[in-house]
Structures are given as structure tokens and as C-alpha cells.
Design a protein around this motif. Structure first.
Motif, mmCIF file in Angstrom:
data_model
loop_
_atom_site.group_PDB
_atom_site.id
_atom_site.type_symbol
_atom_site.label_atom_id
_atom_site.label_comp_id
_atom_site.label_asym_id
_atom_site.label_seq_id
_atom_site.Cartn_x
_atom_site.Cartn_y
_atom_site.Cartn_z
ATOM 1 N N HIS A 17 88.147 8.710 31.729
ATOM 2 C CA HIS A 17 88.434 10.145 31.592
ATOM 3 C C HIS A 17 89.511 10.523 32.594
ATOM 4 O O HIS A 17 89.230 10.823 33.753
ATOM 5 C CB HIS A 17 87.140 10.943 31.822
ATOM 6 C CG HIS A 17 87.275 12.428 31.602
ATOM 7 N ND1 HIS A 17 86.193 13.227 31.299
ATOM 8 C CD2 HIS A 17 88.351 13.263 31.645
ATOM 9 C CE1 HIS A 17 86.600 14.484 31.179
ATOM 10 N NE2 HIS A 17 87.908 14.522 31.392
ATOM 11 N N HIS A 19 93.352 12.566 32.484
ATOM 12 C CA HIS A 19 94.444 13.242 31.763
ATOM 13 C C HIS A 19 95.723 12.851 32.476
ATOM 14 O O HIS A 19 95.891 13.168 33.660
ATOM 15 C CB HIS A 19 94.252 14.755 31.811
ATOM 16 C CG HIS A 19 92.949 15.205 31.208
ATOM 17 N ND1 HIS A 19 92.840 15.628 29.903
ATOM 18 C CD2 HIS A 19 91.697 15.269 31.726
ATOM 19 C CE1 HIS A 19 91.580 15.940 29.653
ATOM 20 N NE2 HIS A 19 90.859 15.733 30.749
ATOM 21 N N HIS A 197 85.528 16.720 25.033
ATOM 22 C CA HIS A 197 84.957 17.409 26.188
ATOM 23 C C HIS A 197 83.850 18.317 25.650
ATOM 24 O O HIS A 197 84.089 19.088 24.705
ATOM 25 C CB HIS A 197 85.999 18.275 26.877
ATOM 26 C CG HIS A 197 86.995 17.529 27.717
ATOM 27 N ND1 HIS A 197 87.768 16.518 27.236
ATOM 28 C CD2 HIS A 197 87.320 17.674 29.034
ATOM 29 C CE1 HIS A 197 88.549 16.069 28.224
ATOM 30 N NE2 HIS A 197 88.291 16.740 29.326
ATOM 31 N N HIS A 221 82.506 14.714 30.215
ATOM 32 C CA HIS A 221 81.682 15.569 31.096
ATOM 33 C C HIS A 221 80.216 15.511 30.622
ATOM 34 O O HIS A 221 79.511 14.598 30.992
ATOM 35 C CB HIS A 221 82.183 17.014 31.204
ATOM 36 C CG HIS A 221 83.526 17.136 31.851
ATOM 37 N ND1 HIS A 221 83.745 16.808 33.167
ATOM 38 C CD2 HIS A 221 84.733 17.546 31.358
ATOM 39 C CE1 HIS A 221 85.025 17.028 33.463
ATOM 40 N NE2 HIS A 221 85.643 17.458 32.377
ATOM 41 N N ASP A 278 89.424 12.580 36.060
ATOM 42 C CA ASP A 278 89.832 13.760 35.277
ATOM 43 C C ASP A 278 91.306 14.116 35.525
ATOM 44 O O ASP A 278 92.159 13.708 34.740
ATOM 45 C CB ASP A 278 88.904 14.941 35.580
ATOM 46 C CG ASP A 278 88.810 15.947 34.440
ATOM 47 O OD1 ASP A 278 89.400 15.715 33.385
ATOM 48 O OD2 ASP A 278 88.124 16.979 34.619
HETATM 49 ZN ZN ZN Z 1 88.972 16.228 31.260
#
Ligand code: ZN
Ligand code: HPA
Length: 338
Positions: A17, A19, A197, A221, A278
Motif C-alpha cells: 500500500h 501511493h 480503500h 486500511h 501509504d
Molecule cells: Zn492509501
């Protein structure tokens, strides 16, 4: 470095996870702004870091989308991803499944091709230079319409053999997974894996929708699943991976303090939890920092840390032989510890 810090740094792990736009460090933001002749609303790197104080997801997203404006050329996307891979390799990451937000860029007139070709060349280079394998996850922005998501999937068509999965990110509350039922069904028909998500700020009902309507392979998450024991029982029974992001949870006020993080509760419930960063440039740490932060605050044992690292490979989209090889690497690493 303490014993546990060194143990975490060397532990073979996958990141599931991440980005890529969230790995844009302020230093690179300034360098790209200069290279592309773009004015940015910050006077210095320190000024940027000061702006990174968020009280919720939307506050972060507004700054994150603005930051992405410096990304203009194929070389920019290549440099962005290369910086992430170099950093991840130093953290013991052997495999990374990277999310990207094409709509953030196509909306600014940047071609889909520019984005993906830059990322793909960095992926190839990371494998050569670090032996770090990777996959791409194309995320749809959920604050936009499903028609726009379908258009984005159509733009991706020439590269679908180099995209592992589609995902769903951006503003969660008010944009339930159900809104994207058709585009996820289309992606599934094309043989893509599916992630979304859910349960970061949204209610457990959104996690149910991601499972039942989108039919996802992983939940990104998933924290708010813990409010519903019928749901956690199901997630455990179905061995559904959750890509948990401790420093993100702290920065976006999903938890008040790291000492409250539910990571060990998730493991105790039999959930397939993993640790991820993240948006590391915005949330103050890469994947090993995330392991360290929860390990310290929650007093995690080595056995729990190993479980989390194993979960990262078993929750990945790697083929079974590659997963097995990584699990053996973890076993060898643990056996070699003093
Ligand atoms: Zn995320
Ligand atoms: N949630 C939703 N969208 C996002 C996130 C996140 O944590 N990071 C980047 N886009």
C-alpha cells in the motif's frame, strides 16, 4: 540502532500500500518545479514540511493533489519512482505493489502514457539494480464519477498486461464502493486483481460493499472493520489481506496516538494484517519506520513482526513459487539471528 530496529531493517518484506505520488519528497518537489519552470506555493523544504499537518483525509488530499502538479514528464515519473525504490530497498523491501492515480495527471493534460511509461522504466531499473520486483495498481479517484473511471480504464488498455490490479482511493466518506460496481466488474473481466480503500474513515458498511459488490482481493486500511465483529470474523475466515498504514493512521487522525494502534488486536483476531507506508513523504516515514513505530508503541514481539512480514508476501499478487521463496528468505533470516 536498537536490536529491534536492526531486526526490522533486515527483515525481508513486501510493501502493498504505497501511493507513488505520496512518495514525492519536498526536496524532489523543489527540484522538479525548477526543472519544469513551475512556481510552487512554498518558500523552502521546511515550509513544505510545516504544511504537512492534517486533521483528516481531505486536508491531506488537498495538499497531496497540489504537490503532484510538479510531475510533468516521463522522466519526472521515472525519478519519482526511482527515489521510492532506492528508499524501499534500503528498508528491506523485496517486492512493492505501487498505486498510481492517473486521473490526477490526465486532468492536468499529462498523457496516461507519460505517467505509466515513466513508472514502468523505474520498475525495470529497480529490478536490475536492487533485485526489487514490483507491480502497478491503477487507482480510480472515488470523488470522480464511475464514467470517468471507465474512461481511465479504457485509456489503460494498451498497458493492461503490465498492470496487476485496479484500486479505489481519494475521499472515502460519501463515495461508497458501490458507486464503482461496473468499472470493477469490467476490470475483473479483464483479468485484473482488485483492491479498494475501505474503512479508513468510512463505516464497516463500506468494507462489506468492497467485499460483496466489488469482490476485492485486498482491503486497503480496513481499520473500522474492528467496529463489527461479524465482519472481522468474516475477514479472518476469508483470509482477506488488510494493508494497514500506522503512520498514516496517526497523521490523518484515524488514531489519537500510536499507543492506540490496533495492529496487535488485528493479529489476535486472526486478521491478515500487513504494514505499509501509504504516502511516506507526507506521513513521516517509509515502511521500516512504520514497523518501528508500531513495534515500539505496542511492544510487538519478533514473532508478531515476522507474522506481519510473512503476511505481506502471502497477501501480494506474486505467483505462489515467488511467495514461497520469499517466505524461505524470512525463515533463513530469522534462523540466522543471534
Ligand atoms: Zn492509501
Ligand atoms: N486514503 C485515500 N486516498 C488516498 C490515500 C489514503 O490514505 N493516500 C493517497 N490517496
Amino acid at each position: 540502532m536498537t536490536d529491534i530496529d536492526a531486526f526490522i531493517a533486515g527483515l525481508p518484506k513486501a510493501e502493498l500500500h504505497l501511493h507513488i505520488e505520496g512518495s514525492l519528497e519536498p526536496e524532489l518537489m523543489f527540484a522538479l518545479a525548477k526543472r519544469n519552470g513551475i512556481a510552487i506555493p512554498y518558500a523552502s523544504v521546511e515550509d513544505v514540511r510545516t504544511a504537512y499537518a492534517f486533521s483528516n483525509l481531505q486536508g491531506f488530499l488537498d495538499i497531496y493533489y497540489a504537490g503532484a502538479d510538479v510531475l510533468r514528464t516521463r522522466e519526472d515519473f521515472h525519478d519519482l519512482a526511482t527515489a521510492y525504490f532506492d528508499r524501499a530497498a534500503a528498508d528491506g523491501v523485496l517486492h512493492a505493489e505501487i498505486m498510481f492515480d492517473p486521473q490526477t495527471h490526465t486532468a492536468r493534460g499529462i498523457a496516461f502514457e507519460t505517467v505509466i511509461e515513466g513508472l514502468l522504466s523505474a520498475c525495470a531499473q529497480a529490478e536490475t539494480e536492487h533485485g526489487l520486483t514490483s507491480r502497478l495498481i491503477l487507482c480510480f479517484l472515488r470523488h470522480l464519477s464511475e464514467a470517468e473511471a471507465l474512461e481511465t480504464l479504457a485509456q489503460a488498455e494498451p498497458w493492461l498486461d503490465r498492470i496487476a490490479a485496479v484500486g479505489l482511493d481519494s475521499s472515502e466518506v460519501g463515495h461508497p464502493p458501490e458507486k464503482f460496481a461496473r468499472v470493477f466488474a469490467t476490470a475483473r473481466d479483464k483479468g485484473l486483481k482488485l483492491v479498494a480503500h475501505a474503512g479508513e474513515e468510512g463505516p464497516p458498511a463500506y468494507v462489506y460493499e468492497a467485499l460483496d459488490i466489488l469482490q476485492v482481493d485486498r482491503i486497503d486500511h480496513g481499520n473500522r472493520s474492528l467496529e463489527d465483529m461479524t465482519l472481522t470474523d468474516r475477514l479472518a475466515r476469508e483470509d482477506m489481506p488488510l494493508t494497514v498504514c500506522p503512520l498514516s493512521n496517526l497523521k490523518l487522525c484515524v488514531i489519537d496516538q500510536m499507543e492506540d494502534h490496533p495492529i496487535d488486536r488485528m493479529l489476535d483476531l486472526g486478521l491478515h494484517a500487513t504494514i505499509n507506508s501509504d504516502d511516506p513523504a507526507y506521513f513521516g516515514g517509509y515502511v521500516a519506520d512504520n514497523y518501528r513505530a508500531v513495534a515500539t508503541a505496542r511492544g510487538l514481539t519478533r514473532v508478531q513482526l515476522v507474522t506481519l512480514a510473512r503476511n505481506s508476501f502471502t497477501g501480494s499478487f506474486l505467483p505462489p513459487e515467488a511467495v514461497a521463496a520469499h517466505l524461505e528468505r524470512i525463515d533463513a533470516y530469522v534462523a540466522a539471528q543471534p
